[in-house]
Structures are given as C-alpha cells and as structure tokens.
Design a protein around this motif. Sequence first.
Motif, PDB file in Angstrom:
ATOM      1  N   GLU A  54      21.802  31.124 -38.291  1.00  0.00           N
ATOM      2  CA  GLU A  54      21.950  29.874 -39.043  1.00  0.00           C
ATOM      3  C   GLU A  54      21.678  28.659 -38.160  1.00  0.00           C
ATOM      4  O   GLU A  54      21.774  28.725 -36.942  1.00  0.00           O
ATOM      5  N   ASP A  55      21.410  27.507 -38.815  1.00  0.00           N
ATOM      6  CA  ASP A  55      21.286  26.264 -38.055  1.00  0.00           C
ATOM      7  C   ASP A  55      22.686  25.678 -37.840  1.00  0.00           C
ATOM      8  O   ASP A  55      23.687  26.261 -38.219  1.00  0.00           O
ATOM      9  N   THR A  56      22.742  24.489 -37.283  1.00  0.00           N
ATOM     10  CA  THR A  56      24.047  23.906 -36.934  1.00  0.00           C
ATOM     11  C   THR A  56      24.878  23.555 -38.167  1.00  0.00           C
ATOM     12  O   THR A  56      26.077  23.333 -38.054  1.00  0.00           O
ATOM     13  N   ASP A  57      24.256  23.498 -39.346  1.00  0.00           N
ATOM     14  CA  ASP A  57      25.020  23.252 -40.591  1.00  0.00           C
ATOM     15  C   ASP A  57      26.140  24.279 -40.755  1.00  0.00           C
ATOM     16  O   ASP A  57      27.148  24.017 -41.388  1.00  0.00           O
ATOM     17  N   TYR A  58      25.903  25.456 -40.179  1.00  0.00           N
ATOM     18  CA  TYR A  58      26.880  26.536 -40.332  1.00  0.00           C
ATOM     19  C   TYR A  58      28.263  26.100 -39.859  1.00  0.00           C
ATOM     20  O   TYR A  58      29.281  26.518 -40.369  1.00  0.00           O
ATOM     21  N   SER A  59      28.286  25.231 -38.846  1.00  0.00           N
ATOM     22  CA  SER A  59      29.565  24.875 -38.229  1.00  0.00           C
ATOM     23  C   SER A  59      30.409  23.934 -39.080  1.00  0.00           C
ATOM     24  O   SER A  59      31.492  23.555 -38.683  1.00  0.00           O
ATOM     25  N   LYS A  60      29.919  23.526 -40.254  1.00  0.00           N
ATOM     26  CA  LYS A  60      30.767  22.719 -41.149  1.00  0.00           C
ATOM     27  C   LYS A  60      32.008  23.508 -41.546  1.00  0.00           C
ATOM     28  O   LYS A  60      33.020  22.940 -41.904  1.00  0.00           O
ATOM     29  N   ALA A  61      31.900  24.834 -41.543  1.00  0.00           N
ATOM     30  CA  ALA A  61      33.077  25.665 -41.822  1.00  0.00           C
ATOM     31  C   ALA A  61      33.591  26.157 -40.472  1.00  0.00           C
ATOM     32  O   ALA A  61      32.921  26.905 -39.789  1.00  0.00           O
ATOM     33  N   VAL A  62      34.739  25.664 -40.088  1.00  0.00           N
ATOM     34  CA  VAL A  62      35.280  26.027 -38.773  1.00  0.00           C
ATOM     35  C   VAL A  62      36.270  27.170 -38.949  1.00  0.00           C
ATOM     36  O   VAL A  62      37.155  27.106 -39.781  1.00  0.00           O
ATOM     37  N   TYR A  63      36.094  28.242 -38.170  1.00  0.00           N
ATOM     38  CA  TYR A  63      36.969  29.406 -38.305  1.00  0.00           C
ATOM     39  C   TYR A  63      37.897  29.505 -37.116  1.00  0.00           C
ATOM     40  O   TYR A  63      37.547  29.102 -36.023  1.00  0.00           O
ATOM     41  N   ASP A  64      39.012  30.103 -37.330  1.00  0.00           N
ATOM     42  CA  ASP A  64      39.895  30.470 -36.228  1.00  0.00           C
ATOM     43  C   ASP A  64      40.543  31.781 -36.655  1.00  0.00           C
ATOM     44  O   ASP A  64      41.670  31.805 -37.151  1.00  0.00           O
ATOM     45  N   ASP A  65      39.768  32.859 -36.508  1.00  0.00           N
ATOM     46  CA  ASP A  65      40.228  34.156 -37.015  1.00  0.00           C
ATOM     47  C   ASP A  65      39.586  35.275 -36.195  1.00  0.00           C
ATOM     48  O   ASP A  65      38.977  35.017 -35.157  1.00  0.00           O
ATOM     49  N   ILE A  66      39.699  36.513 -36.682  1.00  0.00           N
ATOM     50  CA  ILE A  66      39.199  37.657 -35.896  1.00  0.00           C
ATOM     51  C   ILE A  66      37.714  37.952 -36.122  1.00  0.00           C
ATOM     52  O   ILE A  66      37.225  39.009 -35.734  1.00  0.00           O
ATOM     53  N   GLY A  67      36.979  37.004 -36.709  1.00  0.00           N
ATOM     54  CA  GLY A  67      35.566  37.241 -37.016  1.00  0.00           C
ATOM     55  C   GLY A  67      34.739  37.675 -35.823  1.00  0.00           C
ATOM     56  O   GLY A  67      33.992  38.654 -35.885  1.00  0.00           O
ATOM     57  N   ILE A  68      34.853  36.956 -34.709  1.00  0.00           N
ATOM     58  CA  ILE A  68      34.040  37.274 -33.530  1.00  0.00           C
ATOM     59  C   ILE A  68      34.469  38.623 -32.942  1.00  0.00           C
ATOM     60  O   ILE A  68      33.625  39.459 -32.593  1.00  0.00           O
ATOM     61  N   GLU A  69      35.799  38.874 -32.868  1.00  0.00           N
ATOM     62  CA  GLU A  69      36.301  40.156 -32.353  1.00  0.00           C
ATOM     63  C   GLU A  69      35.814  41.324 -33.215  1.00  0.00           C
ATOM     64  O   GLU A  69      35.435  42.381 -32.702  1.00  0.00           O
ATOM     65  N   LEU A  70      35.789  41.109 -34.544  1.00  0.00           N
ATOM     66  CA  LEU A  70      35.331  42.159 -35.464  1.00  0.00           C
ATOM     67  C   LEU A  70      33.837  42.425 -35.267  1.00  0.00           C
ATOM     68  O   LEU A  70      33.400  43.587 -35.203  1.00  0.00           O
ATOM     69  N   ALA A  71      33.053  41.351 -35.138  1.00  0.00           N
ATOM     70  CA  ALA A  71      31.604  41.500 -34.912  1.00  0.00           C
ATOM     71  C   ALA A  71      31.348  42.304 -33.634  1.00  0.00           C
ATOM     72  O   ALA A  71      30.491  43.201 -33.603  1.00  0.00           O
ATOM     73  N   GLN A  72      32.104  41.998 -32.578  1.00  0.00           N
ATOM     74  CA  GLN A  72      31.926  42.711 -31.302  1.00  0.00           C
ATOM     75  C   GLN A  72      32.325  44.182 -31.439  1.00  0.00           C
ATOM     76  O   GLN A  72      31.647  45.072 -30.897  1.00  0.00           O
ATOM     77  N   ALA A  73      33.416  44.450 -32.172  1.00  0.00           N
ATOM     78  CA  ALA A  73      33.862  45.839 -32.368  1.00  0.00           C
ATOM     79  C   ALA A  73      32.803  46.658 -33.096  1.00  0.00           C
ATOM     80  O   ALA A  73      32.548  47.822 -32.762  1.00  0.00           O
ATOM     81  N   LEU A  74      32.154  46.049 -34.086  1.00  0.00           N
ATOM     82  CA  LEU A  74      31.103  46.751 -34.849  1.00  0.00           C
ATOM     83  C   LEU A  74      29.900  47.039 -33.946  1.00  0.00           C
ATOM     84  O   LEU A  74      29.319  48.120 -33.984  1.00  0.00           O
ATOM     85  N   GLN A  75      29.541  46.046 -33.109  1.00  0.00           N
ATOM     86  CA  GLN A  75      28.351  46.203 -32.268  1.00  0.00           C
ATOM     87  C   GLN A  75      28.539  47.256 -31.170  1.00  0.00           C
ATOM     88  O   GLN A  75      27.579  47.905 -30.775  1.00  0.00           O
ATOM     89  N   LYS A  76      29.769  47.424 -30.706  1.00  0.00           N
ATOM     90  CA  LYS A  76      29.953  48.379 -29.599  1.00  0.00           C
ATOM     91  C   LYS A  76      30.415  49.765 -30.066  1.00  0.00           C
ATOM     92  O   LYS A  76      30.489  50.701 -29.270  1.00  0.00           O
ATOM     93  N   ASN A  77      30.699  49.923 -31.377  1.00  0.00           N
ATOM     94  CA  ASN A  77      31.191  51.219 -31.856  1.00  0.00           C
ATOM     95  C   ASN A  77      30.105  52.296 -31.720  1.00  0.00           C
ATOM     96  O   ASN A  77      28.997  52.151 -32.247  1.00  0.00           O
ATOM     97  N   GLU A  78      30.429  53.386 -31.008  1.00  0.00           N
ATOM     98  CA  GLU A  78      29.445  54.438 -30.729  1.00  0.00           C
ATOM     99  C   GLU A  78      28.986  55.150 -31.999  1.00  0.00           C
ATOM    100  O   GLU A  78      27.815  55.506 -32.131  1.00  0.00           O
ATOM    101  N   ASN A  79      29.916  55.381 -32.940  1.00  0.00           N
ATOM    102  CA  ASN A  79      29.546  56.105 -34.171  1.00  0.00           C
ATOM    103  C   ASN A  79      28.575  55.313 -35.033  1.00  0.00           C
ATOM    104  O   ASN A  79      27.684  55.881 -35.677  1.00  0.00           O
ATOM    105  N   LEU A  80      28.742  53.982 -35.067  1.00  0.00           N
ATOM    106  CA  LEU A  80      27.830  53.159 -35.870  1.00  0.00           C
ATOM    107  C   LEU A  80      26.415  53.147 -35.277  1.00  0.00           C
ATOM    108  O   LEU A  80      25.452  52.824 -35.970  1.00  0.00           O
TER     109      LEU A  80
END
Length: 481
Positions: free
Chosen positions: A277-303
Amino acid sequence: MNSSASKIETLMSAGIDIGTSTTKLVISRFSLMNVAGGTHVPRIEIIDKEILYRSPIFRTPLLSPTIIDINKIEQLIQNEYEIAGVLSQQIQTGAVIITGETATMKNAQEMVHHLSDVAGEFLVATAGPDLEGVIAAKGSGAYEYAKKTRKSVANIDIGGGTANIAVYQGDKMAGTCTLHIGGRLIEFENQHVKSISPPVQKLLTQEGWSLEINDSKNHPTIEKVTDWMAKLLARVLSKSTTSKDDVLILGHHPEWNGDIDVITISGGISECMYGLEDTDYSKAVYDDIGIELAQALQKNENLKNWEWVIPEETVRATVLGAGTQTTNISGATIQVDSKELPQKNLPVFEISFENQIEIGLGKLQSSMNLAISMYDPGREGQNFVLYLKDFPYLNFKDIQEIAKGLLQSRLLKPKPEQPLIIVLQSDHAKVLGQTLQAQEASQSILCVDQVDVEHGDYMDIGRILQSGVVPVVIKTLTFHS
C-alpha cells in the motif's frame, strides 16, 4: 430488439467494506454491451470494469467494543463520495460488506439497512463469513489466478477479527472456512495488553497459558498464540484439524475436496507481510498483534509446504470484490414493472419442476405456503422471490398453466397485491411475464432470467437500464454470532 442494446451503456458501482479494524470504499464504472449478433436474442454483458476511486483506509469507528458508530460511518461515506465527485443517487449497484467481528456487533443489521438507504439508490448490504471469503478471493485476484492456471488456490483473507478462506479449483468454488485469526484479537495500549478477545480467552484456558490485561506487549504467551494460529491455518488447509481446533473455528469445518496447490494471503495481515500500500494506509493506526501474526505465518514450516503467490490486491481485496464482483446482469428478454424497482433484500424460495410439468404445477400452492411460513411468519407482508427451475420442454399451453397456478397461489399471501417476483433458470421470463400480465392485468410482475441463484440466497433487483436489462446482486444476509 431495443436499438440501444448494441451501444455501450455504463453503470456506477460502489463497494464499502466495514471490517473489524478498517473501513474502506471503492467506486467503479461498468461498461455493458449486447454481445449477441444483430439477429440474435440480445445478451447484455459487463465488458469492462474501471476503478474510478479508492478511498484511504480508515479505522472502523466504534461507540464501544460491541456497537458501531453509525453516524460516523455515514459521515465517512458521504465525505468520500464528495472527494470522489459522485452523488449517492448516481450509484446503481454494488455492496456494503460488514466483515469479520463487526458482523457480530449489536447494531450490525441496523447499520446495514440504514446504509443501503443513504449510500445509493441501489447499494445493497451483505454480510456473512462464507460470502466474505468468496468476495475477497475475487478481489485479490486469486480466483482469476486459479481460473488461468487451473490450479487449486486457497485465498486466505485475514483482517482484524477473522481469516476467511475460499478455495477455488480452476473456476469452480470448492469450499470455504472461517477462523478466529486476526490482528485485533489482542490489542495493546502504551506497550501493555489492553484487550483479549473471547476466542483467544478460550484458547488460553484450553492450552493452560496465562495472559492478563496490563501484561507487557512482549509477554511470551503472545508469541505462543500467534504460532498456534499459524499452525491451525496449516492444519485447516491440509484438512487435518482435531477437536482442540474448534476453539478458533467459526461455523463449519473446511469442506473442499482434494489438495490445495497454491495459497494467497490478502487482508490487513497480508499488508503487514508485503507492504504494497501507499502511505494512505497509515490513516488507520493499529496497536495489536497484526505484525506478530504476519511474522508467525511467514516463518511457519508447515505453511511452506504450499506455493505462495503474492495477490494483486492485499488489504483492499474485499472492498474491490464488493464493488466490482457482486453484480450480475439479467437476461434481456425479461418482463418487469419498472415502477416497482428497485427491490432490496428479497429472500429466494426454490421450486424444482423435476422436469415434469404436473409435478411443478402440483407444488405451487404448497411452496407458496412454505415460503410464507419461512420468510413472512408474522404475515407482515415480507415479499420474496420464487425461483422456478428444472422445467421440461414447455409449450404455450404449459406456460399458461404455470401462469394460472402462480396467480392462484399468490392469493395465499398476506398482501397478494405485492409484485409477484419470479426468477427462472431457463429463458422464459418474457413469455411467462407477458402471460401473467395478460391473465391478470392489475398484478405487478417482475419476471427475470439468466441469473444464477440458490434457495436461501437474498437478491436485489435494480432499476431497468437503457438496454432493457436489470442489474442483480445475489447475496447471503447472515449475521453470524
């Protein structure tokens, strides 16, 4: 034949996605043309779709954890229409999608019906996790990819509250599944845990893990939760779930047959992975487990056992699907009373003739009674669609008998003067509609064909276009709890 049917006609569509974390909007323009030759029965099709405007991504406004701020949503939509330079009365089709955890909010249904009045003449409201998955798969480009490669593709649309999986084998929908996997299931404030969603709370109890409000956002249990979610996703995709997985499965278990070749991930979590996304994406500011979840999905061996394809659209997949993929066009040989249009949120009742005229005629009265008891139990006059299918070869006498049977059975309705709304699987709408009109001139008739619809779907029928067709949106109005 209508001479305008050979010209290109345009139709404006809006897609609005109100999700657990974010709300966004797209405005599109469809071009319609008669693709049949001059001497053939007209066949109007959408030949081009152009996106005119994409809104920034906004944080979904809430009054409380269980109540959506309807006024702020309405204001947001009106502001975006203004920036896009469109008026609500120019919008002729499209969909409002209430997605993820937002569909469980106390006032979700109220908002949906409110928005379908303020957001456009024929803007319609849909919700339900299975439909979300299908719309996101089309909006992300996964459906087109499956169609082109003939592979079995699972699109996993992961937002704030849910992961909606839709599997396409070539151009065929093979199944869906929805999971409580999303960024906002654990939220933070000032580096500490601010909220834990009920599904995650159940998971913590089941696994014997401890996590409390005010714990540090670096608490080791958070990584355990996101890893568990990634492993669950792998088990669902390989259809090897156990009873312990029910804690995060919403509704039914995976229902597709065969193996999956490719996975694509769309939704807000995919944006944490790919950053397209472009910088417009940052209009919605998150403070949650989104980044941790994304990392868990990317490193999961079974996936990693599946081929990953980056989707064409990430965070906007659902809204693009809603704005560009939900509209169908009826056949051109239809019979409709234009003063009765548009019609919104009509439930569909299916009547199969089982390829025998006598069987079908024998079912009309009992089916009408059943449809009334199902869709209008309070006898308040909720209208519905009768979907007639599996006709044998019909001669004109058969058409007259069907018309007579339909007109008799309509008298069972609390308000028989309502429009009689018929959808046909076969190409008989014009002749049946005209026969009904000839037999009962005072009865309003809406008779359309060339629309794929199923028992239990809901349907909207828009105003008649210059080319003599009507836009139709088929949807499933399910507010899951």
